[in-house]
Design an enzyme around this catalytic site. Structure first.
Site, mmCIF file in Angstrom:
data_model
loop_
_atom_site.group_PDB
_atom_site.id
_atom_site.type_symbol
_atom_site.label_atom_id
_atom_site.label_comp_id
_atom_site.label_asym_id
_atom_site.label_seq_id
_atom_site.Cartn_x
_atom_site.Cartn_y
_atom_site.Cartn_z
ATOM 1 N N ASP A 158 -28.748 30.527 16.327
ATOM 2 C CA ASP A 158 -27.616 30.750 15.426
ATOM 3 C C ASP A 158 -26.311 30.194 15.993
ATOM 4 O O ASP A 158 -25.439 29.743 15.262
ATOM 5 C CB ASP A 158 -27.448 32.238 15.123
ATOM 6 C CG ASP A 158 -28.557 32.760 14.209
ATOM 7 O OD1 ASP A 158 -29.409 31.956 13.789
ATOM 8 O OD2 ASP A 158 -28.562 33.968 13.926
ATOM 9 N N ASP A 344 -23.739 10.294 0.479
ATOM 10 C CA ASP A 344 -22.534 11.013 0.083
ATOM 11 C C ASP A 344 -21.391 10.035 -0.222
ATOM 12 O O ASP A 344 -21.322 8.940 0.338
ATOM 13 C CB ASP A 344 -22.138 11.949 1.230
ATOM 14 C CG ASP A 344 -20.978 12.848 0.901
ATOM 15 O OD1 ASP A 344 -21.142 13.701 0.015
ATOM 16 O OD2 ASP A 344 -19.910 12.704 1.530
ATOM 17 N N GLU A 373 -24.044 9.337 -4.387
ATOM 18 C CA GLU A 373 -23.182 10.313 -5.047
ATOM 19 C C GLU A 373 -22.023 9.542 -5.680
ATOM 20 O O GLU A 373 -21.119 9.085 -5.000
ATOM 21 C CB GLU A 373 -22.642 11.344 -4.068
ATOM 22 C CG GLU A 373 -21.809 12.409 -4.778
ATOM 23 C CD GLU A 373 -20.836 13.143 -3.870
ATOM 24 O OE1 GLU A 373 -20.404 14.244 -4.248
ATOM 25 O OE2 GLU A 373 -20.489 12.619 -2.796
#
Length: 622
Positions: A158, A344, A373
């Site tokens: 994490d 992107d 995109e």
């Protein structure tokens, strides 16, 4: 407070860019001090390559200390050096290797300064036999996942000691702990839902102090972010997807990087990024690139302005940067075996370089899928970026698939703003602008816009109608993780990209299971799953589209091939509708009934058809 934070980020970015200039000058000044030392090499990218590629060369970017003062040689018969080049910064050299005759193996590259030498052993590997690069077509459906917000498969990663931002699930802009292992653990769920393809937002390293979870501020093009896992885990995820006859699309960014990238501490050259006297943000007006009347000022701001204060804008006019980016994409295709790339901010890049990049990839992998995109206000502007377009400025991109924002807009006008369903029809009448609209990526929502169910005011019948259209019209559909369980948030990006309930130990419910979903969630889950699973075996869905002008808010269309046909009727009216079927004879061809795949019932239409209010039929015509 937010504006002050942005100001600080911007100021730091400008200072970092200025520091890179000083660092480069200092390196040149102190080069004499390095002549008595063995050359120091810190990084080689790409770290390895493959023998037998169609592309006959590979360019190595080598970073160290005053490498420009070294002589670079390679002792090999089947590899030769085409060029060794240093730009403004003596800490970098770019080595172009001719590998057209090379075989797999290790090749020593020697850096010599005076009597001192440093050798790196560069490896050419055997080609990856698992690489499919099989591409996508209209039979596919993409399932878009923001890995940080999907499933926490490995809580041990994490946070990372080497990366700035730590996990904080209470922070909507923070790291929540979702990872590649979590995605892998849910491939069976995604497959059972009926999606054929997994698209992860960028999983590459984003070593940024804040808002690093989304992945679009890359700080290392060759390494997975340690909080998502590692490269081997991603490669394994792709392999596991392929075992399930699923595909994988990778998300990449060429337009900008994060200001935590090594380059911003030590720029390879001053023109590596677009630099301004003061911070200048893009105008986000992609239509200026195709506009024959646009000012050069507006075009320059569009393409050279920074996407945000912490995202330096890359200058693809620099041929070494362009080659670096193109190679990085090829590296991931060969290494991980992915089937497609979603690029992107496509129009923000240098258009000629992007066209060259698409051709570069397709030369190596002819069936590979690339979607750009292209967030533009209509099909007129979208079509400029799609191959086959007759652009009057002479530009012809090689891009086959664009993000069909006009379809998204029409869906929202119809079921968010309560316009007529004619808006959907009208949008598709502009398909003459595309060479093949069936390659367009279509969607109701994604990671950048409000979730569809929330946009549609949580109206379940409207959500079903929009879903029916999305999954049966022309194009390659994409659904956003959580759409299938009616996740509905919008507004702030950190909110709409909420955690999938059940993806973390201790969650109040597990919406991956029937027991963990509400009645409405299960009703919609079963609805979308029925269509998705049917699509997997439908030949008609890969074929042509024929539609009829809507009447009384009833829209009808046919998807068909020579051997298969499906007739779709969407009643967007608040009342039941009965209508003559003679006008549809070219689709029905004398048939008087068919099976509705949504209910399994036989629908009769002997001259007339009746459809309930706010209902859709997907009728297989045998």
């Amino acid at each position: 407070m937010k504006s002050f934070r942005n100001y600080v980020i911007t100021l730091m970015t400008v200072l970092l860019a200025s520091f890179s200039v000083l660092a480069s000058d200092a390196t040149t000044t102190n080069s004499a001090n390095n002549k008595s030392k063995a050359p120091v090499i810190n990084q080689v990218e790409p770290a390895f390559w493959w023998a037998g590629m169609k592309t006959p060369s590979v360019m190595l970017m080598v970073h160290g200390v005053d490498l420009a003062s070294t002589e670079v040689t390679i002792d090999a018969k089947d590899i030769k050096i085409n060029e060794v080049k240093s730009l403004d910064n003596a800490n970098y050299v770019f080595i172009d290797l001719d590998i057209s005759k090379a075989k797999a193996g290790t090749y020593p590259i020697t850096f010599t300064r005076g009597k001192k030498k440093t050798v790196i052993n560069y490896e050419l590997k055997e080609r990856n036999k698992e690489t499919k690069a099989q591409g996508l077509d209209q039979s596919d459906v993409m399932y878009l996942i923001m890995p940080d917000r999907f499933v926490n498969g490995n809580p041990d990663n994490d946070s990372s000691d080497k990366l700035v931002q730590k996990a904080d699930r209470s922070d909507r802009g923070g790291r929540h702990g979702g990872d590649i292992a979590g995605v892998t653990s849910k491939l069976d769920y995604i497959n059972d839902l009926g999606a054929t393809t997994v698209w992860l937002t960028p999983f590459l390293e984003n070593n940024q102090p804040g808002w690093s979870y989304h992945g679009y501020a890359i700080t290392d093009f060759y390494q997975a972010d340690a909080r998502h896992g590692d490269n081997a885990e991603y490669k394994n995820m792709v392999s596991e997807a392929h075992k399930r006859d699923m595909k994988v699309v990778m998300d990449l960014v060429f337009n900008h990087i994060g200001n935590g990238h090594l380059w911003m501490k030590d720029l390879p050259s001053q023109d590596w990024i677009h630099q301004w006297k003061e911070f200048t943000k893009t105008n986000y007006k992609g239509e200026t690139i195709s506009d024959p009347n646009a000012s050069e000022y507006d075009r320059k701001i569009m393409q050279e302005g920074w996407f945000d204060g912490h995202m330096p804008d890359l200058n693809q006019d620099n041929p070494y940067l362009a080659k670096y980016l193109m190679q990085a994409s090829l590296w991931w295709i060969e290494y991980a075996g992915i089937d497609g790339i979603r690029m992107d901010t496509y129009p923000y890049n240098k258009k000629e370089m992007m066209s060259e990049w698409v051709s570069y990839v397709l030369n190596e992998y002819p069936d590979f899928y690339i979607v750009g995109e292209t967030w533009l206000p209509g099909a007129t502007w979208e079509s400029y970026w799609k191959t086959g377009g007759k652009n009057r400025d002479g530009f012809n991109t090689t891009l086959k698939s664009i993000s069909d924002f006009p379809v998204w807009d029409a869906l929202n006008k119809t079921w968010r703003d309560h316009w007529s369903i004619t808006e959907v029809y009208k949008t598709l009448t502009e398909d003459f602008l595309y060479d093949d609209a069936g390659q367009n990526k279509i969607f109701m929502d994604n990671h950048d816009v409000d979730r569809a169910f929330g946009s549609f005011k949580k109206d379940l019948p409207n959500m079903k109608l929009a879903t029916t259209f999305l999954l049966t019209t022309r194009g390659i559909p994409q659904i956003f993780y959580g759409t299938e369980i009616l996740m509905a948030k919008g507004g702030d990006h950190g909110d709409l990209r909420e955690d999938f309930p059940g993806g973390w130990a201790g969650d109040e419910r597990d919406a991956f299971t029937k027991e963990g979903r509400t009645d409405d969630e299960n009703e919609y889950f079963d609805y979308i799953r029925t269509i998705l699973q049917w699509r997997k075996n439908s030949e008609a869905i890969t074929g042509k589209l024929k539609h009829w002008v809507p009447f009384n808010e009833v829209y009808a269309y046919q998807r068909y091939t020579d051997n298969s046909s499906v007739f779709v009727v969407i009643n967007n009216n608040l009342d039941e509708q009965t209508f003559d079927t003679a006008r549809f004879e070219e689709a029905l061809k004398g048939k008087t009934s068919g099976k509705d795949i949504l209910t399994g019932k036989t629908i009769s239409f002997d001259g007339k058809m009746t459809i309930p209010a706010k209902t859709a039929y997907i009728i297989e015509l045998k």
